[in-house]
Design an enzyme around this catalytic site. Structure first.
Site, PDB file in Angstrom:
ATOM      1  N   CYS A 109       4.422  -6.763  -7.671  1.00  0.00           N
ATOM      2  CA  CYS A 109       4.004  -5.554  -6.962  1.00  0.00           C
ATOM      3  C   CYS A 109       3.723  -5.843  -5.499  1.00  0.00           C
ATOM      4  CB  CYS A 109       2.763  -4.950  -7.622  1.00  0.00           C
ATOM      5  SG  CYS A 109       2.178  -3.456  -6.805  1.00  0.00           S
TER       6      CYS A 109
ATOM      7  N   CYS B 113       0.745  -3.724  -4.180  1.00  0.00           N
ATOM      8  CA  CYS B 113      -0.578  -4.217  -4.577  1.00  0.00           C
ATOM      9  C   CYS B 113      -0.953  -5.494  -3.828  1.00  0.00           C
ATOM     10  CB  CYS B 113      -0.609  -4.513  -6.071  1.00  0.00           C
ATOM     11  SG  CYS B 113       0.129  -3.274  -7.126  1.00  0.00           S
ATOM     12  N   ASP B 114      -0.022  -6.436  -3.753  1.00  0.00           N
ATOM     13  CA  ASP B 114      -0.357  -7.797  -3.339  1.00  0.00           C
ATOM     14  C   ASP B 114       0.206  -8.214  -1.988  1.00  0.00           C
ATOM     15  OD1 ASP B 114      -1.661  -8.143  -5.804  1.00  0.00           O
ATOM     16  OD2 ASP B 114       0.232  -8.627  -6.782  1.00  0.00           O
TER      17      ASP B 114
END
Length: 299
Positions: free
Chosen positions: A130, A133-134
């Site tokens: 992701c 997300c990251d």
């Protein structure tokens, strides 16, 4: 006993729930999280009504709309089994057992894994699925994105604003994503595209330090501190048997979102509908809920 249980709360599930409650169908939504793959998307520029919005922002809009209605919602529950027993359908989760007259499966898809040495060992230790997300964790670092489709290009567009260097490692002869996305990444001097290239192994000690790749029969090491796996998705349909599925595990539905089992409907990316888009999933969720409404009149 509910009139309808909706499995999943991505665009298809949320839209189905909104349509169902407006039809006064007593419904329950069961989900592990809200938003599905939309929450993992970066910039969304093709959802009608928004010239530009990020995936997480769009999910907040969806959730806000959902919570305006009095819809029963069970979050953080994993579906184990969906099966029809007699006239009713049982939905078993890791926490409880529910019964309903009808079900809409809108469970979406999950990230496909590389299945190479080192992948499991370095998951969340420099390897992720992701970028939304990251991505910020890799500011100023060299990263590799595995894949060549829209999800890989979306990750590259996000990461080229953050990372020092972005390698796109693509097993195919050329990138296959949308033209506008290909142009964006190919126009950046931060991005290098490695076509016809396989990932053989993820390397590192405590954290990722590189990947072993193979191109034209020759192996080499690519030094990176982050690996983003973007090689497609697998439908979350393992929990139901008896419904017809295609070779990819997608649930086969007709134009009314009906499966081969009366009372069981499906919508969104978990189905065999050919295009996996947020706006299409939302529309399919609406169709499924309207189909359920008509089904319940006669059952």
């Amino acid at each position: 006993m509910y009139d309808l249980i909706i499995v999943g709360a991505g665009p298809a599930g949320i839209t189905a729930a909104i349509y169902a409650v407006r039809k006064r169908i007593e419904s329950l939504v069961i989900t592990r999280d809200i938003g599905g793959q939309t929450a993992l998307s970066g910039d969304v520029e093709n959802y009608t009504g928004y010239q530009f919005i990020t995936g997480p922002e769009l999910v907040l809009k969806f959730e806000e709309h959902l919570r305006k209605f009095n819809i029963a919602l069970k979050e953080n529950e994993a579906i184990r089994i969906v099966e029809k027993t007699g006239p009713f359908i049982q939905v078993k989760t890791d926490k409880a057992l529910y019964e309903s007259k009808s079900v809409i499966i809108a469970s979406g898809k999950r990230s496909r894994e590389l299945n190479v040495p080192g992948e499991k060992e370095f998951k969340n230790k420099g390897l992720t699925y992701c970028a939304t997300c990251d991505g910020p964790l890799f500011s100023g670092k060299d990263v590799a994105i595995i894949g060549g489709g829209n999800s890989a290009l979306d990750a590259a567009i996000q990461l080229m604003k953050i990372a020092n260097k972005v390698y796109i490692v693509n097993i195919a002869p050329e990138l296959t994503g949308d033209a506008v996305m290909r142009e964006a990444v190919q126009g950046s001097d931060k991005v290098s595209v490695l076509n016809n290239t396989n990932v053989e192994e993820v390397l590192g000690a405590r954290m990722v330090s590189g990947i072993r790749i193979k191109k034209d029969g020759a192996q080499s090491l690519l030094s990176v501190q982050g690996v983003f796996v973007e090689i497609g998705l697998i439908p979350n349909s393992d929990f139901i048997s008896g419904v017809n599925k295609n070779s990819s595990g997608e649930i086969i539905v007709n134009s009314r979102n009906e499966t081969n089992i009366p009372g069981i409907f499906a919508a969104g990316d978990v189905t065999d509908v050919p295009e996996k888009q947020i706006v299409i999933a939302a529309g399919e969720g609406a169709k499924a809920a309207l189909g359920v409404f008509k089904y319940l009149i006669y059952h």
